[in-house]
Design a protein around this motif. Structure first.
Motif, PDB file in Angstrom:
ATOM      1  N   LEU A 106       0.845  -1.186   0.000  1.00 21.20           N
ATOM      2  CA  LEU A 106       0.000   0.000   0.000  1.00 21.20           C
ATOM      3  C   LEU A 106       0.886   1.243   0.000  1.00 21.20           C
ATOM      4  N   MET A 107       1.958   1.177  -0.756  1.00 23.88           N
ATOM      5  CA  MET A 107       2.950   2.247  -0.749  1.00 23.88           C
ATOM      6  C   MET A 107       2.375   3.530  -1.331  1.00 23.88           C
ATOM      7  N   GLY A 108       2.623   4.639  -0.615  1.00 25.83           N
ATOM      8  CA  GLY A 108       2.109   5.927  -1.044  1.00 25.83           C
ATOM      9  C   GLY A 108       0.625   6.108  -0.812  1.00 25.83           C
ATOM     10  N   ALA A 109       0.021   5.224  -0.037  1.00 26.22           N
ATOM     11  CA  ALA A 109      -1.424   5.288   0.207  1.00 26.22           C
ATOM     12  C   ALA A 109      -1.796   6.525   1.015  1.00 26.22           C
ATOM     13  N   THR A 110      -3.010   6.992   0.812  1.00 24.21           N
ATOM     14  CA  THR A 110      -3.593   8.057   1.630  1.00 24.21           C
ATOM     15  C   THR A 110      -4.859   7.520   2.280  1.00 24.21           C
ATOM     16  N   LEU A 111      -4.885   7.524   3.610  1.00 24.49           N
ATOM     17  CA  LEU A 111      -6.086   7.163   4.362  1.00 24.49           C
ATOM     18  C   LEU A 111      -6.574   8.427   5.044  1.00 24.49           C
ATOM     19  N   ASP A 112      -7.784   8.837   4.742  1.00 23.11           N
ATOM     20  CA  ASP A 112      -8.284  10.126   5.215  1.00 23.11           C
ATOM     21  C   ASP A 112      -9.670   9.961   5.825  1.00 23.11           C
ATOM     22  N   GLY A 113      -9.761  10.178   7.139  1.00 21.04           N
ATOM     23  CA  GLY A 113     -11.064  10.149   7.808  1.00 21.04           C
ATOM     24  C   GLY A 113     -11.663   8.774   7.948  1.00 21.04           C
ATOM     25  N   ASP A 127       5.069   2.309   3.061  1.00 22.70           N
ATOM     26  CA  ASP A 127       6.051   3.369   2.896  1.00 22.70           C
ATOM     27  C   ASP A 127       5.414   4.581   2.215  1.00 22.70           C
ATOM     28  N   TYR A 128       5.802   5.776   2.684  1.00 23.87           N
ATOM     29  CA  TYR A 128       5.348   7.048   2.120  1.00 23.87           C
ATOM     30  C   TYR A 128       3.835   7.263   2.261  1.00 23.87           C
ATOM     31  N   ALA A 129       3.211   6.505   3.131  1.00 29.80           N
ATOM     32  CA  ALA A 129       1.755   6.649   3.324  1.00 29.80           C
ATOM     33  C   ALA A 129       1.429   7.929   4.084  1.00 29.80           C
ATOM     34  N   THR A 130       0.279   8.488   3.779  1.00 24.74           N
ATOM     35  CA  THR A 130      -0.249   9.637   4.511  1.00 24.74           C
ATOM     36  C   THR A 130      -1.514   9.194   5.232  1.00 24.74           C
ATOM     37  N   VAL A 131      -1.465   9.237   6.554  1.00 18.49           N
ATOM     38  CA  VAL A 131      -2.594   8.804   7.369  1.00 18.49           C
ATOM     39  C   VAL A 131      -3.128  10.040   8.080  1.00 18.49           C
ATOM     40  N   ARG A 132      -4.327  10.458   7.706  1.00 11.74           N
ATOM     41  CA  ARG A 132      -4.847  11.743   8.174  1.00 11.74           C
ATOM     42  C   ARG A 132      -6.257  11.572   8.754  1.00 11.74           C
ATOM     43  N   LYS A 133      -6.432  12.080   9.949  1.00 12.13           N
ATOM     44  CA  LYS A 133      -7.742  12.059  10.621  1.00 12.13           C
ATOM     45  C   LYS A 133      -8.329  10.651  10.711  1.00 12.13           C
ATOM     46  N   THR A 151       3.506   9.455   7.236  1.00 14.10           N
ATOM     47  CA  THR A 151       3.086  10.615   8.019  1.00 14.10           C
ATOM     48  C   THR A 151       1.729  10.361   8.650  1.00 14.10           C
ATOM     49  N   PHE A 152       1.642  10.608   9.966  1.00 12.87           N
ATOM     50  CA  PHE A 152       0.373  10.552  10.682  1.00 12.87           C
ATOM     51  C   PHE A 152       0.016  11.974  11.112  1.00 12.87           C
ATOM     52  N   THR A 153      -1.184  12.428  10.746  1.00 18.17           N
ATOM     53  CA  THR A 153      -1.596  13.793  11.050  1.00 18.17           C
ATOM     54  C   THR A 153      -3.025  13.814  11.572  1.00 18.17           C
ATOM     55  N   GLY A 173       2.627  13.511  13.544  1.00 12.31           N
ATOM     56  CA  GLY A 173       2.214  14.890  13.734  1.00 12.31           C
ATOM     57  C   GLY A 173       1.218  14.998  14.879  1.00 12.31           C
ATOM     58  N   GLY A 174       0.603  16.160  15.003  1.00 12.06           N
ATOM     59  CA  GLY A 174      -0.358  16.363  16.077  1.00 12.06           C
ATOM     60  C   GLY A 174      -1.470  15.336  16.025  1.00 12.06           C
ATOM     61  N   GLY A 175      -1.923  14.903  17.182  1.00 16.11           N
ATOM     62  CA  GLY A 175      -2.977  13.900  17.271  1.00 16.11           C
ATOM     63  C   GLY A 175      -3.005  13.299  18.653  1.00 16.11           C
ATOM     64  N   ARG A 176      -3.730  12.202  18.797  1.00 13.86           N
ATOM     65  CA  ARG A 176      -3.838  11.514  20.078  1.00 13.86           C
ATOM     66  C   ARG A 176      -3.206  10.133  19.953  1.00 13.86           C
ATOM     67  N   TYR A 177      -2.182   9.893  20.769  1.00 12.86           N
ATOM     68  CA  TYR A 177      -1.449   8.633  20.713  1.00 12.86           C
ATOM     69  C   TYR A 177      -1.335   7.998  22.101  1.00 12.86           C
ATOM     70  N   ARG A 178      -2.206   8.370  22.982  1.00 12.43           N
ATOM     71  CA  ARG A 178      -2.133   7.858  24.348  1.00 12.43           C
ATOM     72  C   ARG A 178      -2.255   6.333  24.363  1.00 12.43           C
ATOM     73  N   GLY A 179      -1.299   5.686  25.024  1.00  9.90           N
ATOM     74  CA  GLY A 179      -1.340   4.235  25.144  1.00  9.90           C
ATOM     75  C   GLY A 179      -0.891   3.485  23.912  1.00  9.90           C
ATOM     76  N   VAL A 180      -0.418   4.188  22.874  1.00  8.08           N
ATOM     77  CA  VAL A 180       0.085   3.494  21.690  1.00  8.08           C
ATOM     78  C   VAL A 180       1.293   2.643  22.097  1.00  8.08           C
TER      79      VAL A 180
END
Length: 224
Positions: A106-113, A127-133, A151-153, A173-180
């Protein structure tokens, strides 16, 4: 019902080998009613794969190779995706429940919302994935996955597990990672260390985090 445990979480995975379950071979994942259920789809080479507003329920996708993939408001429940390459994947909105990705590219994938609930990514290349919201609405585990320069945003991945993952130049990036749970992964070259408050690491990994922070801040260490 099948399940896998990683650290403190247990991920419920699809049980598609139940003797009482029969999966029908389908030639497409599209359906006028918007629902494809009890299906098996695979061994396909596609230039593009686009699905909008579809529900895939109880099924297996295997050995699918698509150059360009676009999913919008696609919901999956009880689905395995195995040995597939989803090129230029852009997945916006939708919910994944009891979904298992294994040996996928899933290289270069974008997962949004996208919402993840009982989802396991195993031995996948992101690799190179963008994971947003993206939000963990239940147990989520990444096991043996590569996230080089990912990138996680603005994500809420509270309680998720990254086990034995490659996180070279991966940015949180900014977000919630408590307990990760980052135990077992190399943290020496991750980015966004300051955003990883209240994560879980092994006793020896604090040195990796310190190394990553030094690199991120451009600190020079010397005695001259």
């Amino acid at each position: 019902m099948a399940s896998r445990s990683f650290g403190r979480i247990t991920v419920t995975t699809p049980d598609l080998d139940d003797p009482g379950l029969y999966l029908s071979l389908v030639e497409t994942l599209e359906n006028p009613r918007g629902i494809v259920q009890d299906f098996a789809y695979g061994d396909a080479d596609l230039r593009s794969l686009a699905l909008t507003g579809v529900q895939l329920i109880t099924g297996r996708v295997s050995d699918v190779r698509a150059e360009r993939v676009r999913f919008e408001s696609l919901n999956l429940h009880g689905v395995e995706i195995i040995g597939s390459e989803l090129g230029s994947l852009h997945w916006s909105e939708g919910r994944l429940t009891r979904v298992h990705f294994r040996d996928c590219r899933l290289m270069g994938a974008t997962l949004d919302g996208v919402v993840l609930d009982d989802v396991l990514f195993e031995e996948c290349r992101l690799d190179y994935a963008t994971v947003r919201k993206v939000r963990a609405g239940g147990p989520v585990a990444f096991v043996g996955c590569a996230f080089t320069e990912g990138t996680f945003t603005d994500c809420d991945l509270s309680g998720a597990v990254f086990s034995d993952c490659g996180l070279r130049l991966t940015e949180f990036g900014g977000g919630r990672y408590r307990g990760v749970d980052l135990r077992g992964s190399d943290l020496s070259r991750i980015r966004g260390v300051a955003n990883l408050a209240e994560v879980r690491i092994d006793p020896g990994q604090h040195a990796d985090l310190a190394q990553a922070l030094v690199g991120e801040l451009g600190i020079t260490i010397g005695d001259d």
